[in-house]
Write an enzyme that holds these catalytic residues in place. Structure first.
Site, short mmCIF file in Angstrom:
data_model
loop_
_atom_site.label_atom_id
_atom_site.label_comp_id
_atom_site.label_asym_id
_atom_site.label_seq_id
_atom_site.Cartn_x
_atom_site.Cartn_y
_atom_site.Cartn_z
N GLN A 114 0.83 -1.20 0.00
CA GLN A 114 0.00 0.00 0.00
C GLN A 114 0.86 1.25 0.00
O GLN A 114 0.55 2.23 0.68
CB GLN A 114 -0.94 -0.02 1.21
CG GLN A 114 -1.87 -1.21 1.18
CD GLN A 114 -2.75 -1.29 2.41
OE1 GLN A 114 -2.33 -1.02 3.52
NE2 GLN A 114 -4.00 -1.67 2.20
N CYS A 115 1.90 1.27 -0.80
CA CYS A 115 2.87 2.35 -0.84
C CYS A 115 2.85 2.98 -2.24
O CYS A 115 2.50 2.33 -3.22
CB CYS A 115 4.26 1.76 -0.55
SG CYS A 115 5.64 2.89 -0.68
N ALA A 116 3.25 4.22 -2.32
CA ALA A 116 3.34 4.88 -3.63
C ALA A 116 4.34 4.17 -4.55
O ALA A 116 4.24 4.29 -5.77
CB ALA A 116 3.73 6.34 -3.45
N THR B 140 4.66 0.87 -4.70
CA THR B 140 4.21 -0.51 -4.91
C THR B 140 4.28 -0.93 -6.37
O THR B 140 4.55 -2.09 -6.68
CB THR B 140 2.80 -0.72 -4.34
OG1 THR B 140 2.85 -0.44 -2.93
CG2 THR B 140 2.30 -2.13 -4.56
#
Length: 173
Positions: A52-54, A56
């Protein structure tokens, strides 16, 4: 006396080499265990990941990197971590997300701590011996076939960038 000085010098030189804990076992996301030492003699790119990271979307680049170089010996090891509070809540969710969204078939650990006092032994040894601590998700460290740290890459460095591939190609040639 000369012998003693030479012996002390050799001991100091031997002690200064990096002693990474490459045999420390990880739980594999799909069962069993794995360790970097399983791939002794091969380069291994270890990447702490989060779903759930930018960053990803780098999963796609990591899989492309693995697909491009795996037949030549490269291993890309994804290490999902919630140390930056951006990982799904279970290994099953992470595995399903990675398979469905990115077709991941590279080796992947279960959710693992990569920093601080709870860091997995490999990451603790990377910190202690090589000064490497992931600053964010998708930080990367390249371990050479000899078990030494070859290069460190931040989150902004894309897996298929020339910066990464040139280091890998140098190890494979």
């Amino acid at each position: 006396m000369k012998f003693l000085i030479a012996l002390i010098g050799a001991t100091i030189a031997a002690g200064s080499a990096c002693a990474l804990d490459l045999s420390a076992k990880f739980d594999s996301i799909d069962g069993g265990t794995l360790a970097v030492s399983d791939w002794a003699g091969q380069p291994v790119l270890v990447v702490n990941t989060a779903s759930q990271c930018a960053f990803t979307k780098q999963y796609r680049g990591l899989q492309d990197l693995y697909d491009t170089y795996r037949d030549q010996g490269l291993v890309v090891l994804a290490v999902p971590s919630d140390d930056f509070k951006q990982e799904l809540s279970s290994n099953a969710e992470v595995e399903e997300f990675c398979e469905l969204q990115y077709g991941i078939d590279m080796p992947m650990t279960g959710i693992t701590s990569v920093k601080g006092i709870t860091a997995h032994p490999l990451f603790a040894s990377l910190r202690d011996e090589a000064g490497y601590v992931p600053r964010w998700n998708f930080s990367k460290v390249l371990i050479g076939p000899d078990g030494e740290v070859v290069a460190k890459f931040g989150s902004n460095t894309k897996p298929m960038s020339k910066t990464v591939t040139s280091q890998i190609e140098a190890l494979l040639n």
